[in-house]
Design a protein around this motif. Sequence first.
Motif, PDB file in Angstrom:
ATOM      1  N   MET A 119      -1.131   7.341  13.939  1.00 26.88           N
ATOM      2  CA  MET A 119      -0.210   7.281  12.806  1.00 26.88           C
ATOM      3  C   MET A 119       0.087   8.701  12.360  1.00 26.88           C
ATOM      4  N   MET A 153       7.229   2.252   9.854  1.00 25.82           N
ATOM      5  CA  MET A 153       6.559   1.441   8.845  1.00 25.82           C
ATOM      6  C   MET A 153       7.355   1.503   7.552  1.00 25.82           C
ATOM      7  N   THR A 175       0.854  -1.195   0.000  1.00 26.23           N
ATOM      8  CA  THR A 175       0.000   0.000   0.000  1.00 26.23           C
ATOM      9  C   THR A 175       0.883   1.236   0.000  1.00 26.23           C
ATOM     10  N   ASP A 177       3.743   6.693   8.870  1.00 26.33           N
ATOM     11  CA  ASP A 177       3.042   6.205   7.700  1.00 26.33           C
ATOM     12  C   ASP A 177       4.079   5.558   6.783  1.00 26.33           C
ATOM     13  N   TRP A 178       3.609   4.856   5.820  1.00 27.47           N
ATOM     14  CA  TRP A 178       4.451   4.032   4.951  1.00 27.47           C
ATOM     15  C   TRP A 178       5.693   4.777   4.440  1.00 27.47           C
ATOM     16  N   ARG A 193      -8.183  11.693  -0.699  1.00 25.44           N
ATOM     17  CA  ARG A 193      -8.446  10.990   0.567  1.00 25.44           C
ATOM     18  C   ARG A 193      -9.602  11.594   1.349  1.00 25.44           C
ATOM     19  N   TRP A 238      -9.900   1.647  -0.621  1.00 22.31           N
ATOM     20  CA  TRP A 238      -9.603   1.110   0.713  1.00 22.31           C
ATOM     21  C   TRP A 238     -10.595   0.018   1.100  1.00 22.31           C
ATOM     22  N   PHE A 249      -5.612   0.354  10.684  1.00 20.91           N
ATOM     23  CA  PHE A 249      -5.075   1.712  10.501  1.00 20.91           C
ATOM     24  C   PHE A 249      -6.265   2.642  10.206  1.00 20.91           C
ATOM     25  N   LEU A 274       2.319  -5.680   8.273  1.00 20.35           N
ATOM     26  CA  LEU A 274       1.023  -5.220   7.755  1.00 20.35           C
ATOM     27  C   LEU A 274       0.730  -5.908   6.428  1.00 20.35           C
ATOM     28  N   GLU A 277      -6.095   7.328  -1.932  1.00 22.56           N
ATOM     29  CA  GLU A 277      -4.723   7.786  -1.750  1.00 22.56           C
ATOM     30  C   GLU A 277      -4.045   7.997  -3.091  1.00 22.56           C
ATOM     31  N   PHE A 327       2.290  12.067   6.142  1.00 26.33           N
ATOM     32  CA  PHE A 327       3.351  12.274   5.149  1.00 26.33           C
ATOM     33  C   PHE A 327       3.760  13.736   5.053  1.00 26.33           C
ATOM     34  N   ASP A 335      -5.353  -2.109   6.817  1.00 28.98           N
ATOM     35  CA  ASP A 335      -6.275  -0.986   6.579  1.00 28.98           C
ATOM     36  C   ASP A 335      -7.704  -1.489   6.485  1.00 28.98           C
ATOM     37  N   GLU A 358     -12.000   9.174   2.834  1.00 27.06           N
ATOM     38  CA  GLU A 358     -11.617   8.280   3.932  1.00 27.06           C
ATOM     39  C   GLU A 358     -11.958   8.847   5.303  1.00 27.06           C
ATOM     40  N   LYS A 379      -5.471   8.577  12.483  1.00 24.49           N
ATOM     41  CA  LYS A 379      -4.517   9.049  11.476  1.00 24.49           C
ATOM     42  C   LYS A 379      -5.147  10.143  10.650  1.00 24.49           C
ATOM     43  N   HIS A 380      -4.339  10.979   9.931  1.00 26.86           N
ATOM     44  CA  HIS A 380      -2.876  10.982   9.879  1.00 26.86           C
ATOM     45  C   HIS A 380      -2.438  12.244  10.607  1.00 26.86           C
TER      46      HIS A 380
HETATM   47  C1  GLC Z   1      -0.665   4.259   3.250  1.00 24.88           C
HETATM   48  C2  GLC Z   1      -1.600   5.256   3.891  1.00 24.88           C
HETATM   49  C3  GLC Z   1      -1.985   4.905   5.293  1.00 24.88           C
HETATM   50  C4  GLC Z   1      -2.077   3.404   5.428  1.00 24.88           C
HETATM   51  C5  GLC Z   1      -0.677   2.865   5.290  1.00 24.88           C
HETATM   52  C6  GLC Z   1      -0.638   1.339   5.362  1.00 24.88           C
HETATM   53  O1  GLC Z   1       0.313   4.924   2.526  1.00 24.88           O
HETATM   54  O2  GLC Z   1      -1.189   6.606   3.882  1.00 24.88           O
HETATM   55  O3  GLC Z   1      -3.228   5.561   5.571  1.00 24.88           O
HETATM   56  O4  GLC Z   1      -2.625   3.040   6.681  1.00 24.88           O
HETATM   57  O5  GLC Z   1      -0.040   3.302   4.095  1.00 24.88           O
HETATM   58  O6  GLC Z   1      -1.333   0.800   4.297  1.00 24.88           O
END
Ligand code: GLC
Length: 743
Positions: free
Chosen positions: A251, A318, A58, A286-287, A168, A427, A154, A81, A495, A254, A110, A171, A207-208
């Motif tokens: 979380m 992450m 993701t 975040d990722w 987003r 999502w 998440f 994850l 996203e 970015f 997620d 979401e 989040k976020h």
């Molecule tokens: C994504 C999203 C975040 C999500 C995470 C794990 O980039 O920004 O909302 O929970 O990575 O998938």
Amino acid sequence: MNRTKSLLLCFLGIAIFINTAIAQQKTTAQKVDELLKKMTLAEKIGQLNQYNGDWEATGPITADVGSKLDAIRRGEVGSVLNIIGVAHTRKFQEAAMQSRLRIPLIFGQDVIHGYSVTFPIPLAEAASWDMEAIEKSARIAATEAAAGGVQWTFAPMVDIARDPRWGRVMEGAGEDPYLGSLIATARVHGFQGKGLGNLDAVMACAKHFAAYGAAIGGRDYNSVDMSLRNLWEFYLPPFKAAADAGAATFMNSFNDLNGVPASANRYLMRDILKGKWGFKGFVVSDWGSIGEMINHGYVKDNYEAAEAAINAGSDMDMESRSYIKNLAKLVADKKVSVATIDEAVRRILTKKFELGLFEDAYRFNNAEREKRMINTAAHIEAARDVARKSIVLLKNDKQLLPLSKDLGTIALIGPLAKSKKEMKGFWSLDVGDEKEIVSLYEGMELAAPKTKLLYAPGCDITDTSKAGFDEAYKAAMQADVVVMAMGERPDMTGEAKSRSNIHLPGVQEDLIKAVMASGKPVVVLLMSGRPMVFNYTADHVPAILYTWWLGNQAGNAMADVLYGNYNPGAKLPITFPRTEGQIPIYYNHLNTGRPAHGDNDVNYTSAYIDLPNSPKFAFGHGLSYSTFKYSNLKLSKKTMLKTEAITVSFDLQNSGKYAGEEVAQLYLRDMVSQPVRPVKELKGFQKVMLQPGETKTITFTIDKNKLSFYNEALEWITQPGEFKLMIGSASDDIRLEDSFLLN
Ligand code: GLC
């Protein structure tokens, strides 16, 4: 005497037993500390490292790390994850059980709006203004996810968003901090249920953090630049609500906030979250966001990124690998203290103990429970109910809706009329079978079997070909009524899905125009994850339903509303602009020194000379098949001290012929204050079911908390003066007004 003696001895024995048991019953903190003492630095750092599993990613995949199972066996991974299912998660947990200290993994996913049974996207659920329904949706998602081997979702995403170009927006809960805070609370309670350790509970993740929804230009991942007062007034309240609701994790985001990336933002994580708010859970980045601080230009390499992030309060990394590769050296170089590492590890281990994973690492890996708890009839029915409650009736001229089930022929036209997997929206998880998803076509067939359905796609979602128009027009000419299913593709909102042009895509409005030329009554259903621009449709089509993405039960829910099995009562949680040039536009704006009065006032006012000043559809807008009358407004008093409260009451009558729900909204305006306050702010609402003709007296209580705000010194204060009180059916449909004085 002997009898008394033996009783006494018996009680004494029980007392000793209980005391011993209590003494042996260590606290979680004691267990964590005991384990911490056994851990090497490398093992501690391993707990701060989260990898993506071996399924879909993701986010952008960074350098490979070789076998993740081997890394887990070496104690280098604390969480994984994107691994779901009891069998698959068990395989990874078994690897963790081969590590020296057998510290279990936490599995994160997620689970944003459902696990197997997909519910409406969060913005759609927000339109229900129904906290019970929203909590139930999260509760079912958690129950299914936990049965599927997941301990951590998440979600909820609680970012306030005022810019529908931002993908987003789908979401979250829209633009308002009051509504957004209530929804954040409902979702955290839903996900965590009766508390961690229960087999149907998952850790929530607010989040976020923070202000990700204010990305400049609505362009995902873009910078955020705002005053701290704005941050506290509009963007932090839902996070505070999530923390107060007991969210186990946060979380970070970015974006940079005023030049400091959230992943290394000490002000956000240490001063506010862990300091002022006393948050005891843990923060995951975040990722890849820790490593992305190199791109930001905030640090020069992953070594500096890891240093900045861990010292600012990011507990778990992450997927950037910055921690696993650099923290040991940072400790050796005395750039990061062992105490800082221990604090992060302690927070993470505490949640693992609370989840019961140390007692039984496989407690979430029960194949029988997975089968029993997922995709149940009750979950499916609940999904249909929440979906119905999320549908917004934007327009219903001449009461075209609801449709009669005795209609001879309906032409069902549009590229989304028979779509199934699209109904799940962004999502959603690839769990369950597409046949479990009900399309609009199927829902209408089931609801009105006597009616003949003529189907014609008419056009594609984004394609410019009009080759299908003729067939669609012919279908319309044979029908009593036309129903059109139009909208985006589900992957156009989500996203990294910002759109500079949020018009109904392709040639869809041309198709609507062509079908309108048939002269038949037309109903348009609009499916999207964001507010779109569709001015021709809004101005010319008599009946419009905004159906967002409604999940597995979309078709049944839409049919329930179309045929009046359910009377729509949803309200928009976000403003719909007339066009992109009007963005940002939101209801709780400031008045300015030259406010425009009405739609066409451009005489030296804050307005566009080429556009009416109002939005296309306002925050809080949503119609019903009924009408509602507001009357008899009363205030218990006209002045109050900040230690007092005013009771507001009014009568609400269903003046229509259908039973239905109305969301009566309370707005306040602080007429004179320093700094200035918005022209109106939502400070209360009640969703009320009324039978035809029925009247109920509704009351709100106004206390100082509803009158308080942050001043320039970021103090939460009230200022004496006049307040305007507005009660209505939407932010632009005020039915009752009055004012009172705060002394
Ligand atoms: C994504 C999203 C975040 C999500 C995470 C794990 O980039 O920004 O909302 O929970 O990575 O998938």
